[in-house]
Enzyme design. Structure first.
Site, PDB file in Angstrom:
ATOM      1  N   TRP A 176      39.014  29.833  34.749  1.00  0.00           N
ATOM      2  CA  TRP A 176      38.874  30.932  35.731  1.00  0.00           C
ATOM      3  C   TRP A 176      37.761  31.889  35.296  1.00  0.00           C
ATOM      4  CZ3 TRP A 176      43.861  31.868  38.686  1.00  0.00           C
ATOM      5  CH2 TRP A 176      43.694  32.783  39.719  1.00  0.00           C
ATOM      6  N   SER A 204      46.101  41.713  25.832  1.00  0.00           N
ATOM      7  CA  SER A 204      45.490  41.391  24.551  1.00  0.00           C
ATOM      8  C   SER A 204      46.555  40.980  23.544  1.00  0.00           C
ATOM      9  CB  SER A 204      44.729  42.608  24.018  1.00  0.00           C
ATOM     10  OG  SER A 204      44.398  42.386  22.662  1.00  0.00           O
ATOM     11  N   ALA A 205      46.391  39.787  22.980  1.00  0.00           N
ATOM     12  CA  ALA A 205      47.334  39.326  21.945  1.00  0.00           C
ATOM     13  C   ALA A 205      47.024  39.986  20.603  1.00  0.00           C
ATOM     14  CB  ALA A 205      47.276  37.811  21.835  1.00  0.00           C
ATOM     15  N   ARG A 206      46.014  40.884  20.580  1.00  0.00           N
ATOM     16  CA  ARG A 206      45.792  41.717  19.396  1.00  0.00           C
ATOM     17  C   ARG A 206      46.720  42.932  19.459  1.00  0.00           C
ATOM     18  NH1 ARG A 206      39.782  43.428  18.701  1.00  0.00           N
ATOM     19  NH2 ARG A 206      40.426  43.711  16.544  1.00  0.00           N
ATOM     20  N   ARG A 252      37.527  25.566  42.925  1.00  0.00           N
ATOM     21  CA  ARG A 252      38.774  25.333  42.171  1.00  0.00           C
ATOM     22  C   ARG A 252      39.905  24.807  43.046  1.00  0.00           C
ATOM     23  NH1 ARG A 252      36.944  24.839  37.092  1.00  0.00           N
ATOM     24  NH2 ARG A 252      35.575  26.564  36.568  1.00  0.00           N
TER      25      ARG A 252
HETATM   26  C1  LIG Z   1      35.474  20.669  38.756  1.00  0.00           C
HETATM   27  C2  LIG Z   1      34.720  21.521  37.767  1.00  0.00           C
HETATM   28  C3  LIG Z   1      34.390  21.011  36.530  1.00  0.00           C
HETATM   29  C4  LIG Z   1      33.703  21.803  35.587  1.00  0.00           C
HETATM   30  N1  LIG Z   1      33.405  21.269  34.373  1.00  0.00           N
HETATM   31  C5  LIG Z   1      32.752  22.037  33.453  1.00  0.00           C
HETATM   32  C6  LIG Z   1      32.448  21.514  32.149  1.00  0.00           C
HETATM   33  O1  LIG Z   1      32.751  20.387  31.814  1.00  0.00           O
HETATM   34  N2  LIG Z   1      31.821  22.331  31.261  1.00  0.00           N
HETATM   35  C7  LIG Z   1      31.439  23.609  31.591  1.00  0.00           C
HETATM   36  O2  LIG Z   1      30.869  24.306  30.742  1.00  0.00           O
HETATM   37  N3  LIG Z   1      31.721  24.107  32.817  1.00  0.00           N
HETATM   38  C8  LIG Z   1      32.356  23.364  33.739  1.00  0.00           C
HETATM   39  N4  LIG Z   1      32.652  23.902  34.961  1.00  0.00           N
HETATM   40  C9  LIG Z   1      32.291  25.306  35.241  1.00  0.00           C
HETATM   41  C10 LIG Z   1      31.040  25.409  36.145  1.00  0.00           C
HETATM   42  O3  LIG Z   1      29.892  24.893  35.501  1.00  0.00           O
HETATM   43  C11 LIG Z   1      30.791  26.886  36.512  1.00  0.00           C
HETATM   44  O4  LIG Z   1      30.531  27.618  35.339  1.00  0.00           O
HETATM   45  C12 LIG Z   1      31.991  27.527  37.187  1.00  0.00           C
HETATM   46  O5  LIG Z   1      32.499  26.694  38.210  1.00  0.00           O
HETATM   47  C13 LIG Z   1      31.570  28.866  37.787  1.00  0.00           C
HETATM   48  O6  LIG Z   1      30.758  28.603  38.904  1.00  0.00           O
HETATM   49  P1  LIG Z   1      29.616  29.610  39.349  1.00  0.00           P
HETATM   50  O7  LIG Z   1      28.643  29.839  38.252  1.00  0.00           O
HETATM   51  O8  LIG Z   1      29.042  29.061  40.642  1.00  0.00           O
HETATM   52  O9  LIG Z   1      30.505  30.914  39.681  1.00  0.00           O
HETATM   53  P2  LIG Z   1      30.189  32.448  39.402  1.00  0.00           P
HETATM   54  O10 LIG Z   1      29.953  32.678  37.969  1.00  0.00           O
HETATM   55  O11 LIG Z   1      31.281  33.243  40.073  1.00  0.00           O
HETATM   56  O12 LIG Z   1      28.858  32.710  40.175  1.00  0.00           O
HETATM   57  C14 LIG Z   1      28.791  32.659  41.615  1.00  0.00           C
HETATM   58  C15 LIG Z   1      27.360  32.408  42.013  1.00  0.00           C
HETATM   59  O13 LIG Z   1      26.567  33.510  41.579  1.00  0.00           O
HETATM   60  C16 LIG Z   1      25.284  33.041  41.144  1.00  0.00           C
HETATM   61  N5  LIG Z   1      25.124  33.338  39.719  1.00  0.00           N
HETATM   62  C17 LIG Z   1      26.066  33.807  38.856  1.00  0.00           C
HETATM   63  N6  LIG Z   1      25.527  33.979  37.646  1.00  0.00           N
HETATM   64  C18 LIG Z   1      24.240  33.598  37.735  1.00  0.00           C
HETATM   65  C19 LIG Z   1      23.177  33.531  36.814  1.00  0.00           C
HETATM   66  N7  LIG Z   1      23.307  33.879  35.546  1.00  0.00           N
HETATM   67  N8  LIG Z   1      21.990  33.107  37.263  1.00  0.00           N
HETATM   68  C20 LIG Z   1      21.797  32.746  38.552  1.00  0.00           C
HETATM   69  N9  LIG Z   1      22.773  32.760  39.478  1.00  0.00           N
HETATM   70  C21 LIG Z   1      23.966  33.189  39.063  1.00  0.00           C
HETATM   71  C22 LIG Z   1      25.255  31.548  41.397  1.00  0.00           C
HETATM   72  O14 LIG Z   1      24.751  31.300  42.678  1.00  0.00           O
HETATM   73  C23 LIG Z   1      26.728  31.166  41.363  1.00  0.00           C
HETATM   74  O15 LIG Z   1      27.056  29.975  42.069  1.00  0.00           O
HETATM   75  C24 LIG Z   1      33.327  23.128  35.921  1.00  0.00           C
HETATM   76  C25 LIG Z   1      33.656  23.632  37.184  1.00  0.00           C
HETATM   77  C26 LIG Z   1      34.346  22.852  38.103  1.00  0.00           C
HETATM   78  C27 LIG Z   1      34.696  23.440  39.437  1.00  0.00           C
END
Ligand SMILES: Cc1cc2nc3c(=O)[nH]c(=O)nc-3n(C[C@H](O)[C@H](O)[C@H](O)COP(=O)(O)OP(=O)(O)OC[C@H]3O[C@@H](n4cnc5c(N)ncnc54)[C@H](O)[C@@H]3O)c2cc1C
Length: 223
Positions: A78, A90-92, A188
């Site tokens: 999440w 916090s578990a601290r 999710r």
């Molecule tokens: C089925 C599934 C499997 C996954 N498996 C893995 C895994 O194996 N390993 C792993 O590390 N992660 C994994 N993830 C996590 C995934 O890579 C994303 O980190 C997570 O889903 C958050 O998505 P997000 O960055 O789009 O969301 P948010 O962080 O809420 O961001 C929303 C949107 O804001 C924009 N944004 C946010 N931050 C930035 C930024 N810094 N630069 C540019 N644009 C930005 C983007 O458009 C992004 O889509 C998985 C996710 C899913 C759903």
């Protein structure tokens, strides 16, 4: 409040805005923001148009705060969503209660051969899964016994917690706007996401539907 998994829940603590807030935010661009709400038919069409055409900023006019109780491994997934604001127990500061997620044996399945991240429910043997869950429960009990002993011996809470399993429940507040909440639910709530987070995504959608029914309908149509 919606109960999720064996000890978890999601509760809507607070919200700001409604479908009307989305329409108003969109209509300000042609100086007609205060006309919104006079014609619910055209407002609903506008919301559908905005979402379908990825005009997403008006959806940021609506905000929600949820209280979430979930296993730590679910919260870890999440918290990858950076557009939310979080505050967590916090578990601290506090001793963690002895609540550990135990999967329903019918939802265990087997490691999928085609998807390295997923499980295959059809391949699973429920009786075998029940035996494994019993072993998990025993392991969690032993981990908590050690945790309590370490605390009694004077180990700081921030260190003693490291012996607990990832299935331990934690609790947080999650504040997010509707645009980024839809993004979360899209990712999710997808069949590729892990079952244990999918059920939380489904619960979030149920909680917000009475507040933004038209936006939820548009989101569902485009999914
Ligand atoms: C089925 C599934 C499997 C996954 N498996 C893995 C895994 O194996 N390993 C792993 O590390 N992660 C994994 N993830 C996590 C995934 O890579 C994303 O980190 C997570 O889903 C958050 O998505 P997000 O960055 O789009 O969301 P948010 O962080 O809420 O961001 C929303 C949107 O804001 C924009 N944004 C946010 N931050 C930035 C930024 N810094 N630069 C540019 N644009 C930005 C983007 O458009 C992004 O889509 C998985 C996710 C899913 C759903």
């Amino acid at each position: 409040m919606i109960n999720v998994l064996d000890h978890g829940f999601v509760r809507l603590v607070d919200s700001m805005g409604s479908d009307l807030s989305i329409v108003r935010a969109a209509r300000v661009s042609h100086d007609a923001d205060w006309r919104a709400g006079n014609d619910t038919g055209s407002d609903a069409r506008l919301i559908r148009y905005l979402w379908t055409h990825k005009h997403t900023t008006p959806f940021e006019a609506v905000e929600f705060q949820f209280e979430v109780k979930a296993p730590i491994f679910v919260l870890r997934q999440w918290h990858r969503h950076r557009t939310h604001s979080y505050n967590e127990v916090s578990a601290r500061y506090t001793e963690l209660p002895e609540e550990v997620y135990m999967p329903d044996p019918r939802m265990v399945g087997r490691q999928s051969k085609s998807n390295r991240q997923a499980r295959d429910l059809e391949e699973g043997d429920v009786e075998r899964a029940a035996v494994m869950v019993t072993a998990m429960r025993k392991n969690a009990g032993a981990a908590f016994s050690l945790y309590h002993w370490l605390l009694k011996e004077g180990m700081p809470r921030e260190l003693a917690r490291s012996v607990l399993p990832q299935g331990v429940y934690s609790r947080m507040f999650d504040k997010v706007d509707l645009r980024n909440l839809f993004h979360f639910i899209d990712l999710r709530g997808d069949p590729h996401a892990q079952y244990e987070i999918r059920v939380y995504a489904d619960a979030l959608l149920k909680l917000i539907e009475p507040i933004v029914p038209v936006a939820v309908a548009a989101f569902q149509e485009c999914r």
